[in-house]
Design a protein around this motif. Structure first.
Motif, PDB file in Angstrom:
ATOM      1  N   ARG A  23      36.337  33.381  31.947  1.00  0.00           N
ATOM      2  CA  ARG A  23      35.466  34.085  32.888  1.00  0.00           C
ATOM      3  C   ARG A  23      34.218  33.244  33.161  1.00  0.00           C
ATOM      4  N   ASP A  74      44.281  30.104  33.802  1.00  0.00           N
ATOM      5  CA  ASP A  74      43.884  31.477  34.113  1.00  0.00           C
ATOM      6  C   ASP A  74      42.362  31.570  34.076  1.00  0.00           C
ATOM      7  N   THR A 124      38.629  33.160  36.221  1.00  0.00           N
ATOM      8  CA  THR A 124      37.950  33.941  37.252  1.00  0.00           C
ATOM      9  C   THR A 124      36.564  33.363  37.452  1.00  0.00           C
ATOM     10  N   ASP A 131      32.907  34.764  39.052  1.00  0.00           N
ATOM     11  CA  ASP A 131      32.095  35.807  39.666  1.00  0.00           C
ATOM     12  C   ASP A 131      30.812  35.185  40.185  1.00  0.00           C
ATOM     13  N   GLN A 137      32.811  33.113  51.343  1.00  0.00           N
ATOM     14  CA  GLN A 137      33.839  34.153  51.305  1.00  0.00           C
ATOM     15  C   GLN A 137      35.060  33.733  52.123  1.00  0.00           C
ATOM     16  N   HIS A 184      38.943  33.026  50.913  1.00  0.00           N
ATOM     17  CA  HIS A 184      40.085  33.609  51.629  1.00  0.00           C
ATOM     18  C   HIS A 184      41.086  32.515  52.033  1.00  0.00           C
ATOM     19  N   ASN A 228      43.060  31.291  49.263  1.00  0.00           N
ATOM     20  CA  ASN A 228      43.832  32.376  48.656  1.00  0.00           C
ATOM     21  C   ASN A 228      43.433  32.630  47.191  1.00  0.00           C
ATOM     22  N   GLU A 262      40.813  35.006  46.516  1.00  0.00           N
ATOM     23  CA  GLU A 262      39.925  36.172  46.573  1.00  0.00           C
ATOM     24  C   GLU A 262      40.028  37.060  45.340  1.00  0.00           C
ATOM     25  N   LYS A 263      41.189  37.090  44.701  1.00  0.00           N
ATOM     26  CA  LYS A 263      41.344  37.916  43.496  1.00  0.00           C
ATOM     27  C   LYS A 263      40.645  37.290  42.293  1.00  0.00           C
ATOM     28  N   ASN A 264      40.410  35.998  42.355  1.00  0.00           N
ATOM     29  CA  ASN A 264      39.806  35.285  41.227  1.00  0.00           C
ATOM     30  C   ASN A 264      38.358  34.897  41.465  1.00  0.00           C
ATOM     31  N   ILE A 281      35.067  36.464  42.904  1.00  0.00           N
ATOM     32  CA  ILE A 281      34.508  37.758  43.300  1.00  0.00           C
ATOM     33  C   ILE A 281      33.037  37.587  43.666  1.00  0.00           C
TER      34      ILE A 281
END
Length: 178
Positions: free
Chosen positions: A7, A36, A38, A40, A52, A56, A59, A61-63, A65
């Motif tokens: 993270r 793996d 992320t 933020d 942003q 997008h 690809n 956007e899920k990781n 934030i």
């Protein structure tokens, strides 16, 4: 644990010189290498929409934030403690308070090698450096911390100790001593 995503966090202004686009490219590359992770992003600024859109297009956007502006204070710093490391990829010299606050929260840094970060790496020992714009170098460090959680824990302890050595109280004491 090694079974959870690494993270990463950034908090501050969303402007080009902070290198957040490079950080997003590094996250995309890390994910392609099955790391793996992320990322933020807390803050606002002139580059927010562009960043942003980049997330997008890549690809991720899920990781990646975007949380927008958050009031800076005790609650926010307690939230920062939930992350594993700060990802900071400036493309020019910068000396953000974010660095010391991150370390005080126990977060080591993955950062581009601007002079300020070189000094932090040398004096604090909780910084993994990569060249400015070196996405592969950033990804290598992200992968290292993801795979070696004992190194991450060791660097977190070093970061915390270093961060406490950069408090206002510490420096007021040093000034009085000098």
């Amino acid at each position: 644990t090694a079974n959870t995503p690494l993270r990463l966090v950034y908090f501050g202004r969303l402007v080009e010189r902070k290198g957040i686009a490079d950080s997003i490219h590094a996250i995309a590359s890390a994910l392609k290498q099955n790391i793996d992770v992320t990322f933020d992003v807390f803050g606002d600024g002139e580059q927010k929409s562009e960043l942003q859109e980049l997330a997008h297009r890549l690809n991720v956007e899920k990781n990646v934030i975007f949380h927008g502006h958050v009031a800076y204070g005790r609650e926010f710093l307690q939230k920062i403690r939930e992350y594993d490391a700060l990802l900071f990829a400036p493309n020019e010299e910068d000396t953000p308070r974010m660095v010391f606050d991150s370390m005080a929260c126990g977060l080591p840094l993955i950062a581009s090698d601007i002079p300020f970060m070189k000094t932090r790496a040398e004096h604090d020992g909780a910084v993994l450096l990569f060249g400015i714009g070196d996405i592969d170098g950033a990804v290598a460090h992200i992968g290292t911390l993801h795979r070696d959680r004992s190194l991450l824990a060791q660097m977190s302890r070093i970061a915390r100790k270093s961060g406490l050595g950069h408090t206002v109280e510490y420096w007021y004491g040093k000034r009085a001593e000098w």
